[in-house]
Design an enzyme around this catalytic site. Sequence first.
Site, PDB file in Angstrom:
ATOM      1  CE  LYS A 276      17.327  19.853  37.384  1.00  6.76           C
ATOM      2  NZ  LYS A 276      17.335  20.888  36.765  1.00  6.76           N
ATOM      3  CD  GLU A 326      22.157  23.921  33.877  1.00  2.00           C
ATOM      4  OE1 GLU A 326      22.402  23.255  32.987  1.00  2.00           O
ATOM      5  OE2 GLU A 326      20.886  24.699  34.064  1.00  2.00           O
ATOM      6  NE  ARG A 443      14.150  11.347  30.632  1.00  2.00           N
ATOM      7  CZ  ARG A 443      14.081  12.789  31.067  1.00  2.00           C
ATOM      8  NH1 ARG A 443      13.915  12.996  32.393  1.00  2.00           N
ATOM      9  NH2 ARG A 443      13.870  13.578  30.262  1.00  2.00           N
ATOM     10  CE  LYS A 449      14.449  15.667  36.262  1.00  2.00           C
ATOM     11  NZ  LYS A 449      14.571  15.921  34.787  1.00  2.00           N
TER      12      LYS A 449
HETATM   13  P1  AMP Z   1      15.887  18.824  33.957  1.00  2.00           P
HETATM   14  O1  AMP Z   1      16.263  20.166  32.966  1.00  2.00           O
HETATM   15  O2  AMP Z   1      14.682  19.399  34.827  1.00  2.00           O
HETATM   16  O3  AMP Z   1      15.591  17.676  33.187  1.00  2.00           O
HETATM   17  O4  AMP Z   1      17.134  18.648  34.869  1.00  2.00           O
HETATM   18  C1  AMP Z   1      18.308  18.213  34.267  1.00  2.00           C
HETATM   19  C2  AMP Z   1      19.151  19.558  34.105  1.00  2.00           C
HETATM   20  O5  AMP Z   1      19.858  20.270  35.063  1.00  2.00           O
HETATM   21  C3  AMP Z   1      20.581  19.303  33.255  1.00  2.00           C
HETATM   22  O6  AMP Z   1      20.305  18.815  32.013  1.00  2.00           O
HETATM   23  C4  AMP Z   1      21.291  20.335  33.578  1.00  2.00           C
HETATM   24  O7  AMP Z   1      21.098  21.377  32.485  1.00  2.00           O
HETATM   25  C5  AMP Z   1      20.757  20.859  34.888  1.00  2.00           C
HETATM   26  N1  AMP Z   1      21.722  20.817  35.817  1.00  2.00           N
HETATM   27  C6  AMP Z   1      22.092  22.013  36.567  1.00  2.00           C
HETATM   28  N2  AMP Z   1      23.086  21.585  37.514  1.00  2.00           N
HETATM   29  C7  AMP Z   1      23.353  20.233  37.511  1.00  2.00           C
HETATM   30  C8  AMP Z   1      24.254  19.458  38.101  1.00  2.00           C
HETATM   31  N3  AMP Z   1      25.016  19.775  39.099  1.00  2.00           N
HETATM   32  N4  AMP Z   1      24.466  18.189  37.537  1.00  2.00           N
HETATM   33  C9  AMP Z   1      23.585  17.818  36.486  1.00  2.00           C
HETATM   34  N5  AMP Z   1      22.759  18.689  35.667  1.00  2.00           N
HETATM   35  C10 AMP Z   1      22.782  20.029  36.124  1.00  2.00           C
END
Ligand code: AMP
Length: 590
Positions: A276, A326, A443, A449
Site C-alpha cells: 500500500k 498510486e 467499500r 487495507k
Molecule cells: P485509504 O486512503 O487509507 O482509504 O487507502 C486506500 C488508498 O490506498 C487507495 O485509494 C490508493 O490511493 C492507495 N493505494 C496504495 N497502494 C495501493 C494498492 N496497491 N492498491 C490499491 N490502493 C492502493
Amino acid sequence: MDYLKLAEYFEELEKTSKRLEKTFIITKLLKDIIKEKDPELFINLIRGKVFPAWDERKIGVSDKIVIKALETSTGNSKEHINKLFSELGDLGEVAFELVKKKKQVTLQNVRLTVDLVYNNVRDLADLEGEGTVNKKIGLISELLTSATPLEAKFIVRLILEQMRTGAADSTLRDAIVWCFFSDKLRLSYEQSTNEFKLPDNNRKEYDLFVDKVQHGYDLTNDFAEVFKIIKEQGINALEKITLKAGKPINVMLYQKVKSVEEAFEVVGKNLALEYKYDGFRLQIHNNNGNILLYTRRLENVTKQFPDVVDLIKKTVKGENFILDAEIIGIDPVSHKWLSFQNISQRIKRKYDIEKLVKEVPVMVNVFDIISLNNESLISAPFVRRRNMIEKIVPNIPEKIQPAKQVVTDDIEAAKKFYEESLSLGNEGIMAKNLSGEYKPGSRVGYGVKIKPILDTLDLVIVKADHGEGKRAGWLTSFTVACQDSNGNLLEIGKVGSGLKEKEEEGTTFLEVTNLLKPLIISTEGKTVTIKPHVIIEVAFEEIQASNDSSSGFSLRFPRIVNLRSDKKVSDINYLDEIKITYDAQRGRNK
Ligand code: AMP
C-alpha cells in the site's frame, strides 16, 4: 419551468432536516420535470451545481463579486451589504432581504426561467481574460434585477456553490428510485408524520433498484445521465453503460482491517497482497493517445503531470484504457521513496511545473485496470485484470511498474510481506480477492487495507477559531468531523498543532486559513463555521470516549500531518472505523 417554482422546492428542502422528507420533496420535483425536454439541468441544480460531478469547470465567483452585483442591482452601499452579511452569515439571505425591500418600491415584470438562470450561471464559468470581473458583475446583476426575493436567494447560493439544501447524493439516488418505481413497489411516504411505507415483500426489489441507480452513478458520475437512461430505456439499461476513456468513474474503495488474520477472514484465502504505497491515487485515461489524469476526487490534474502523461504515452501499451495507480515521489538524491506529504505540492502547483517535475520526480504504481481497448473490465475477476496490467505496463525502475504483488494463502508469508512493506515506508498492505470485481465507489470485501492500528484519521474541518497575538489573522484551531454511514458529519474534537508558521517548515496556518476563508458560513465571536470541504489527516495518540462531541469520541494529542486535497468529504473516516480502533486500543491496553 419558472425559476421561482424551483426556488420554492429549494426553500422547502432547506426547511427540513429529515432525510426521508428531503427524498420526498426531490421526488416531487423529479416527477415534475420528467416531461421537461432537458431534465439534465434540473438534476445538476438539485445537486447545487451547473456542471455534472465529472466536469472540472468552476463558476469562479467570490463573495466580493456577488456583493458588487448586489450593490449594482439593488442600489445599496457596500457597507450596508457587508453589515447585513455579518448579521445573517449568508449572502443568499442578504440577497433575499435586499431584493424584498427593493421590490416594495419598484415592480419588475420579467419572468426568470430555469433555463435562463442556468445558462447565465454557466456562462460565468466560461468568462476569461480582460474585464472578466466586470462582465461577471454585469451578468449577475442582470439576473438579480429580474429576480423575486426567493429567486435572488437561490441564484446567489447557486453562483457561490453553497446551496445548503442538504440534497446529498444518496438522497438524490433514492429519490430517483421513488420517482420511477413508487407505484410498482407500492411505496408511500406521509409527510405530516414522516412515515415511510414499503411492503415487506418489495423490500428486496427496492434495495436492488437503489443498488442499480448507485451503480449507474458510479460509472457515469452523472445522475442526470442515470435519470435519462431510466426514463428512455428502463432501469436494466444501467447495467449496459459503456465506460469511456476520458470520462472518470468513481474509484473503488477498500475497507480497513486490523490484522493480516482479519484480512484473510474478510477477503478469503484466494487473495493477492500488494504494497500500500503512501502517495496519491491517479485514474489514468488514454483516449486514443489523449492522456487524462484524475485524482480520486475526479479532479482533472493532467496539466500538473506532464511527466506522467509522457511516460504513459511512451511506455504503456494500448490505444485506449483506464488505469488505477498510486503515484509516489522519489528523492532525486537518495532515491528513497517519499510520502504523500512530499509530493502534495505537485497536485496543487499551477506554475513552474517543469521545474517541479525535476525537483520532485514521481513513480507510477499501477494497481488496477478498469477498461482496455473499449472493453469494460469492471466485471472481470481481479486475477484477469492483473494479468492485463502485467501485459501492458512495463517495469521501469523509479518510473513505472505494476504494483508489487505476491499471491499467497500462507498467513506467515503474508505477515512477512506486511513487515517488508512497512519497512520500506509504505502505509501497509492491501489484500485483494483474486475473483473480485471492480466495484466503483463502494467499500465491499473484495479488497481490504491493512494499516497499523494507531495511525491517522482523515477528517473534515467544520469550524475554526481565530488565533491571537502573533497568530492573529490566521485560523489556528480546527474542529474536525468524521461521518456516520449516512454521510452525516459528527464532530470529534479540535486540533491545533502540526501546522507551521513558516512556509519552509511545511503546511502553514496561512495556507489553511486561505483555503478555509471562502468557505466561512457564519461567525460567532472568534469561532467561524465552515462549509465542510477541507480534509486533513490527523495523527493522534489515542481515541477517547467523550460526551462533548457529537461522535462520542475525541482524540488525545491530535496533530495535523497533512492537508488531503486529494480527498473529498465522502472519503473521510467513518464512525464505525473509529469505533474499531477505539475497541482495539482498549483490548491492547488491558
Ligand atoms: P485509504 O486512503 O487509507 O482509504 O487507502 C486506500 C488508498 O490506498 C487507495 O485509494 C490508493 O490511493 C492507495 N493505494 C496504495 N497502494 C495501493 C494498492 N496497491 N492498491 C490499491 N490502493 C492502493
